[in-house]
Design a protein around this motif. Sequence first.
Motif, short mmCIF file in Angstrom:
data_model
loop_
_atom_site.label_atom_id
_atom_site.label_comp_id
_atom_site.label_asym_id
_atom_site.label_seq_id
_atom_site.Cartn_x
_atom_site.Cartn_y
_atom_site.Cartn_z
N ASP A 158 0.85 -1.19 0.00
CA ASP A 158 0.00 0.00 0.00
C ASP A 158 0.88 1.24 0.00
O ASP A 158 1.31 1.72 1.06
CB ASP A 158 -0.91 -0.01 1.22
N LEU A 159 1.17 1.75 -1.18
CA LEU A 159 2.08 2.87 -1.33
C LEU A 159 1.57 4.13 -0.63
O LEU A 159 2.35 4.92 -0.11
CB LEU A 159 2.31 3.14 -2.82
N ALA A 160 0.27 4.30 -0.61
CA ALA A 160 -0.31 5.50 -0.01
C ALA A 160 -0.16 5.52 1.51
O ALA A 160 -0.04 6.60 2.11
CB ALA A 160 -1.79 5.61 -0.40
N ARG A 161 -0.17 4.36 2.14
CA ARG A 161 -0.20 4.31 3.60
C ARG A 161 1.07 3.77 4.25
O ARG A 161 1.25 3.92 5.45
CB ARG A 161 -1.39 3.46 4.07
N ALA A 162 1.93 3.14 3.48
CA ALA A 162 3.12 2.51 4.07
C ALA A 162 4.03 3.55 4.72
O ALA A 162 4.28 4.62 4.16
CB ALA A 162 3.89 1.75 2.99
N ALA A 163 4.54 3.21 5.89
CA ALA A 163 5.47 4.11 6.58
C ALA A 163 6.83 4.14 5.90
O ALA A 163 7.58 5.10 6.03
CB ALA A 163 5.62 3.68 8.03
N HIS A 164 7.13 3.06 5.16
CA HIS A 164 8.41 2.97 4.47
C HIS A 164 8.20 2.51 3.03
O HIS A 164 7.36 1.64 2.77
CB HIS A 164 9.34 1.99 5.19
N VAL A 165 8.96 3.11 2.14
CA VAL A 165 8.87 2.81 0.71
C VAL A 165 10.27 2.52 0.18
O VAL A 165 11.24 3.21 0.53
CB VAL A 165 8.26 4.00 -0.07
N ALA A 166 10.39 1.49 -0.64
CA ALA A 166 11.66 1.15 -1.29
C ALA A 166 11.45 1.11 -2.80
O ALA A 166 10.41 0.63 -3.27
CB ALA A 166 12.19 -0.19 -0.79
N VAL A 167 12.42 1.61 -3.54
CA VAL A 167 12.40 1.57 -5.00
C VAL A 167 13.60 0.78 -5.46
O VAL A 167 14.73 1.04 -5.01
CB VAL A 167 12.45 3.00 -5.60
N ILE A 168 13.39 -0.19 -6.34
CA ILE A 168 14.50 -0.97 -6.90
C ILE A 168 14.69 -0.58 -8.36
O ILE A 168 13.77 -0.67 -9.18
CB ILE A 168 14.26 -2.48 -6.78
N ALA B 239 11.10 -9.81 3.21
CA ALA B 239 12.13 -9.67 4.24
C ALA B 239 11.78 -8.59 5.25
O ALA B 239 12.29 -8.61 6.38
CB ALA B 239 13.48 -9.37 3.59
N THR B 240 10.91 -7.65 4.86
CA THR B 240 10.46 -6.61 5.80
C THR B 240 9.15 -7.01 6.48
O THR B 240 8.53 -6.18 7.15
CB THR B 240 10.26 -5.27 5.10
N GLY B 241 8.74 -8.25 6.30
CA GLY B 241 7.49 -8.71 6.90
C GLY B 241 6.27 -8.07 6.27
O GLY B 241 5.19 -8.02 6.89
N GLY B 242 6.43 -7.60 5.02
CA GLY B 242 5.30 -6.98 4.32
C GLY B 242 5.00 -5.56 4.77
O GLY B 242 4.01 -4.97 4.35
N ARG B 243 5.88 -5.00 5.58
CA ARG B 243 5.61 -3.66 6.12
C ARG B 243 6.04 -2.54 5.17
O ARG B 243 5.53 -1.42 5.26
CB ARG B 243 6.33 -3.49 7.47
N THR B 244 6.97 -2.83 4.28
CA THR B 244 7.48 -1.81 3.35
C THR B 244 6.81 -1.98 1.98
O THR B 244 6.73 -3.09 1.46
CB THR B 244 9.01 -1.94 3.20
N ALA B 245 6.35 -0.86 1.42
CA ALA B 245 5.85 -0.88 0.05
C ALA B 245 7.06 -0.85 -0.88
O ALA B 245 7.93 0.02 -0.74
CB ALA B 245 4.95 0.32 -0.21
N VAL B 246 7.13 -1.81 -1.79
CA VAL B 246 8.30 -1.94 -2.66
C VAL B 246 7.89 -1.69 -4.11
O VAL B 246 6.90 -2.25 -4.58
CB VAL B 246 8.96 -3.32 -2.52
N ILE B 247 8.66 -0.86 -4.78
CA ILE B 247 8.38 -0.50 -6.17
C ILE B 247 9.44 -1.11 -7.07
O ILE B 247 10.64 -0.88 -6.88
CB ILE B 247 8.37 1.03 -6.35
N ALA B 248 9.00 -1.90 -8.04
CA ALA B 248 9.89 -2.45 -9.07
C ALA B 248 9.87 -1.46 -10.23
O ALA B 248 8.91 -1.41 -10.99
CB ALA B 248 9.40 -3.83 -9.51
#
Length: 326
Positions: A127-137, A161-170
Motif C-alpha cells: 500500500d504505497l499510499a499508507r506505508a510508513a516505508h517505501v523502497a524503489v529498486i 524480508a520486511t514482513g510486508g511492512r514496506t511498500a516496494v516498487i519495481a
Amino acid sequence: MRRFTRALVATVLTASVVAGTAGWASATSQRPVTGMPVGTAEWRAEGLPDPARLTPAQAGAYFASLTPARQRELAAAHPTVVGNLDGAPLALRYAANARSAGGRFAGQQLLAYDPRGRGQAVLVYGDLARAAHVAVIVPGSDIDAGNLAPLTRKATALREATGGRTAVIAWAGYTTPVGVGLDAAGGELAEAGADRLARFAEGLAAVGAAAPSVFCHSYGSVVCGLAARRIDATDLVVLGSPGMRADRAADLGTGARVWAAKDPTDWIDRVPYVTLAGLGHGTDPAAPEFGARRIDAADARGHDGYFAPGTSSLRAFAAIAEGAAR
C-alpha cells in the motif's frame, strides 16, 4: 584521434566484461525512450493541461481540482497519459494502466506502463499510499516490460524480508542496456534514466508517499548516481555497481545515506573502474576511498544474488528499507 581512443576504450571494457561473464556480451545499441507518452496529442487537443509543462505537484493539484467522476472520465478516455502522469492519484493511475496494458499485468498494481520501444513498467507491491516505508529498486541491463521477472523477484524478496511492512516498487521505468557492451559502458541511457527516475521520485512526494530508500543494481547504480542530487531519498544503496560517475559518495550531492554491496564472486569486479572518452563509470562504490557505508554481501552469489533469501545482504537491505540500519 578521439574516435580511435573511444574505440580502444570500448574494446578494453567490453573484453574485460566478456572475460568476466563467460563470453556473454552484446553490441546492440538502444535508443532511450523519452518525452511524453503515446496519446499526449489527443489529450492536448481537448485543451487539457500540457503534461510536458506540469510538475508532479501541479499534476496532483490539477486532479485534486476535479470531481471523482471527471477524474475517472479522463482516465478512461486517456489511459496512457493519466497512467504515466507523475503526481496523479495512485488509484487512478493503477486503473488507467490496467486499461492501457490490456490485462497484461492482471491483478497487479501497475503505476506506469509505456509500450514504446521494448516497453517500460513500474509495479507496486504493498500500500504505497499508507506505508510508513517505501523502497524503489532500479534494475540494470536487460530489464523491460517483457522481462520483469528478475526485477519482480527482487521486489517480492525485499517486501517479504520486511514482513510486508514496506511498500516496494519495481521500477523498470527507463531504457536499459541489452547485454553488456558499449551501451552498458556509456552514459547515454543512464542520463535519460536519471531524468525519469528524478521525476518519478517527485511524483511519489506529490502523492504523499514516504521518502524512499532506493536500491540500485548494476547499471541501475549509474542511473542513481546521476539522479542522486535530485531525489529526496532516505538511503541510496548500490549493489554490483560498475560505478556511479562520481569519485566519492560526497560528490553525489545527496543528503541520503549511501551504501554499497559487492560480493566476492560478482563478475562486476573484473570491469575496469575508470572513466575515459565518455566510457566507464568511475570509482568502485564498494572501495573504501569512495566513502560509502559497506554492506556485508559475503554469502551472496554472483552478480544477481544480492536479494536471495537468507543472505546477509538481503537482511541488511530490509533493515535499511525499514529505517532500522545504523
